[in-house]
Design a protein around this motif. Structure first.
Motif, PDB file in Angstrom:
ATOM      1  N   GLY A  28       0.785  -1.228   0.000  1.00 40.38           N
ATOM      2  CA  GLY A  28       0.000   0.000   0.000  1.00 40.38           C
ATOM      3  C   GLY A  28       0.817   1.279   0.000  1.00 40.38           C
ATOM      4  N   ILE A  29       2.122   1.152  -0.145  1.00 40.51           N
ATOM      5  CA  ILE A  29       2.955   2.349  -0.239  1.00 40.51           C
ATOM      6  C   ILE A  29       2.992   2.749  -1.698  1.00 40.51           C
ATOM      7  CG2 ILE A  29       5.259   3.279   0.151  1.00 40.51           C
ATOM      8  CD1 ILE A  29       5.480   0.927   2.263  1.00 40.51           C
ATOM      9  N   LYS A  30       2.311   3.841  -2.010  1.00 39.19           N
ATOM     10  CA  LYS A  30       2.007   4.105  -3.407  1.00 39.19           C
ATOM     11  C   LYS A  30       2.782   5.243  -4.020  1.00 39.19           C
ATOM     12  CE  LYS A  30      -2.699   2.470  -2.894  1.00 39.19           C
ATOM     13  NZ  LYS A  30      -3.971   2.518  -3.606  1.00 39.19           N
ATOM     14  N   ARG A  31       3.237   6.173  -3.220  1.00 34.95           N
ATOM     15  CA  ARG A  31       3.790   7.389  -3.804  1.00 34.95           C
ATOM     16  C   ARG A  31       5.304   7.326  -3.891  1.00 34.95           C
ATOM     17  NH1 ARG A  31       0.891  12.513  -1.820  1.00 34.95           N
ATOM     18  NH2 ARG A  31       2.127  13.190  -3.609  1.00 34.95           N
ATOM     19  N   PRO A  32       5.844   7.857  -4.974  1.00 34.08           N
ATOM     20  CA  PRO A  32       7.283   7.745  -5.212  1.00 34.08           C
ATOM     21  C   PRO A  32       8.134   8.270  -4.063  1.00 34.08           C
ATOM     22  CG  PRO A  32       6.214   9.225  -6.808  1.00 34.08           C
ATOM     23  CD  PRO A  32       5.150   8.512  -6.083  1.00 34.08           C
ATOM     24  N   GLY A  33       7.740   9.379  -3.493  1.00 33.01           N
ATOM     25  CA  GLY A  33       8.516   9.921  -2.383  1.00 33.01           C
ATOM     26  C   GLY A  33       8.566   8.973  -1.205  1.00 33.01           C
ATOM     27  N   GLU A  34       7.405   8.398  -0.898  1.00 32.33           N
ATOM     28  CA  GLU A  34       7.368   7.493   0.249  1.00 32.33           C
ATOM     29  C   GLU A  34       8.119   6.200  -0.042  1.00 32.33           C
ATOM     30  OE1 GLU A  34       4.444   5.932   3.723  1.00 32.33           O
ATOM     31  OE2 GLU A  34       3.583   7.089   2.076  1.00 32.33           O
ATOM     32  N   LEU A  35       8.020   5.730  -1.275  1.00 30.20           N
ATOM     33  CA  LEU A  35       8.797   4.542  -1.646  1.00 30.20           C
ATOM     34  C   LEU A  35      10.283   4.793  -1.425  1.00 30.20           C
ATOM     35  CD1 LEU A  35       6.837   3.501  -4.852  1.00 30.20           C
ATOM     36  CD2 LEU A  35       7.145   2.089  -2.813  1.00 30.20           C
ATOM     37  N   HIS A  36      10.709   5.997  -1.788  1.00 32.07           N
ATOM     38  CA  HIS A  36      12.115   6.324  -1.619  1.00 32.07           C
ATOM     39  C   HIS A  36      12.489   6.363  -0.141  1.00 32.07           C
ATOM     40  CE1 HIS A  36      15.731   9.128  -2.594  1.00 32.07           C
ATOM     41  NE2 HIS A  36      16.096   7.891  -2.422  1.00 32.07           N
ATOM     42  N   ARG A  37      11.580   6.883   0.682  1.00 34.10           N
ATOM     43  CA  ARG A  37      11.892   6.923   2.117  1.00 34.10           C
ATOM     44  C   ARG A  37      11.937   5.526   2.712  1.00 34.10           C
ATOM     45  NH1 ARG A  37       9.072  11.710   1.634  1.00 34.10           N
ATOM     46  NH2 ARG A  37       7.068  10.680   1.845  1.00 34.10           N
ATOM     47  N   ARG A  38      11.121   4.612   2.162  1.00 38.51           N
ATOM     48  CA  ARG A  38      11.116   3.245   2.658  1.00 38.51           C
ATOM     49  C   ARG A  38      12.332   2.455   2.190  1.00 38.51           C
ATOM     50  NH1 ARG A  38       6.768   0.996   5.310  1.00 38.51           N
ATOM     51  NH2 ARG A  38       5.342   2.672   5.872  1.00 38.51           N
ATOM     52  N   ILE A  39      12.919   2.883   1.081  1.00 40.00           N
ATOM     53  CA  ILE A  39      14.067   2.160   0.525  1.00 40.00           C
ATOM     54  C   ILE A  39      15.206   3.165   0.401  1.00 40.00           C
ATOM     55  CG2 ILE A  39      14.802   0.614  -1.340  1.00 40.00           C
ATOM     56  CD1 ILE A  39      11.854   0.327  -2.123  1.00 40.00           C
ATOM     57  N   PRO A  40      15.701   3.651   1.525  1.00 38.34           N
ATOM     58  CA  PRO A  40      16.624   4.788   1.494  1.00 38.34           C
ATOM     59  C   PRO A  40      17.985   4.455   0.898  1.00 38.34           C
ATOM     60  CG  PRO A  40      16.384   3.957   3.739  1.00 38.34           C
ATOM     61  CD  PRO A  40      15.420   3.187   2.881  1.00 38.34           C
TER      62      PRO A  40
END
Lengths: 125, 125
Positions: free
Chosen positions: B42-54
């Motif tokens: 459910g992590i959908k937005r590019p910015g948040e994906l980047h924060r999750r996979i730093p």
DNA sequence: TCAAGTACGGCTAAATTTAGCCATATCAGA
DNA sequence: TCTGATATGGCTAAATTTAGCCGTACTTGA
């Protein structure tokens, strides 16, 4: 005993949080799937493996066979006779890979019609 | 419509005889597994994906998101508002990947104890 | 007006994998 | 003795993927 491993010594760290990463690390290598499958089918000797996978150079097949051996997926038996005779076979760990490979292969086959065009002609849609 | 695809245009042919090769072609890419799994969660937005996979650079995440989009594994929705908002989600094809990923991940987890040492410390046995 | 957030692209170098050449050694058969 | 088969290694270049820098454009809030 310490020895240099044939695996490329990575300068960047590898991520293995998820089990799929482990699977991917084992399977990644252009010819490993073909090698595992051929050995599973009973093609055991390096020369014959090379004849079955003629598009790969002998060099890279050796390299990837060695990697699979290091990982404990296949076993290498050297018969101490001349001329030299070598046979590969799946280890118990390697055998556990077969049903997993079948699962992913079924997925690929099921969606081949959709996926294949992108790889065969990636530059144009 | 013809456009340049972001996939590297391979000079050497790709082998796709077996369905597993198709699976591997789709999944290969250092961060694709993580991306698919995050989107599945459910992590959908590019910015948040980047924060999750730093550990991954923004650049390579974008690249691999685009590849997954091209392959029809995920869909990209651009909300025409300012500031721009983008969301990714799995396509129907992408959803079919989830149980397959789970199968391979289970294999990896089951054998983690044996496999992990080879990747963490490949130079010494 | 400046910083920080959204999202994206060009470009190059570094890292990693694969390909391909040359060479070794032993044996069997023509 | 020459050819071909067995199996293997060193070495380098090419191919491919990933990392990392810099720059764009727009918005909101301080």
């Amino acid at each position: 005993m310490t020895y240099i491993c044939i695996m490329y010594e990575k300068k960047l760290p590898v991520d293995l949080q998820c089990g799929l990463h482990l699977f991917m690390e084992v399977m990644s290598g252009k010819w490993k799937i073909a090698l595992i499958w051929c050995i599973h089918l009973g093609i055991k000797r390096p020369g014959e493996l090379h004849r079955r996978i003629p598009k790969a150079s002998r060099r890279i097949l050796d390299t990837q066979l060695k990697q699979l051996t290091t990982l404990g997926i296949i076993d290498k038996t050297v018969f101490e006779q001349l001329p030299l005779k070598v046979e590969y076979e799946l280890t118990a760990l390697g055998e556990t890979l077969i049903p997993v490979i079948e699962t992913t292969a079924q997925w690929g086959e099921k969606h081949r019609a959709i996926l294949e065009p992108f790889f065969l002609n990636p530059a144009v849609k």
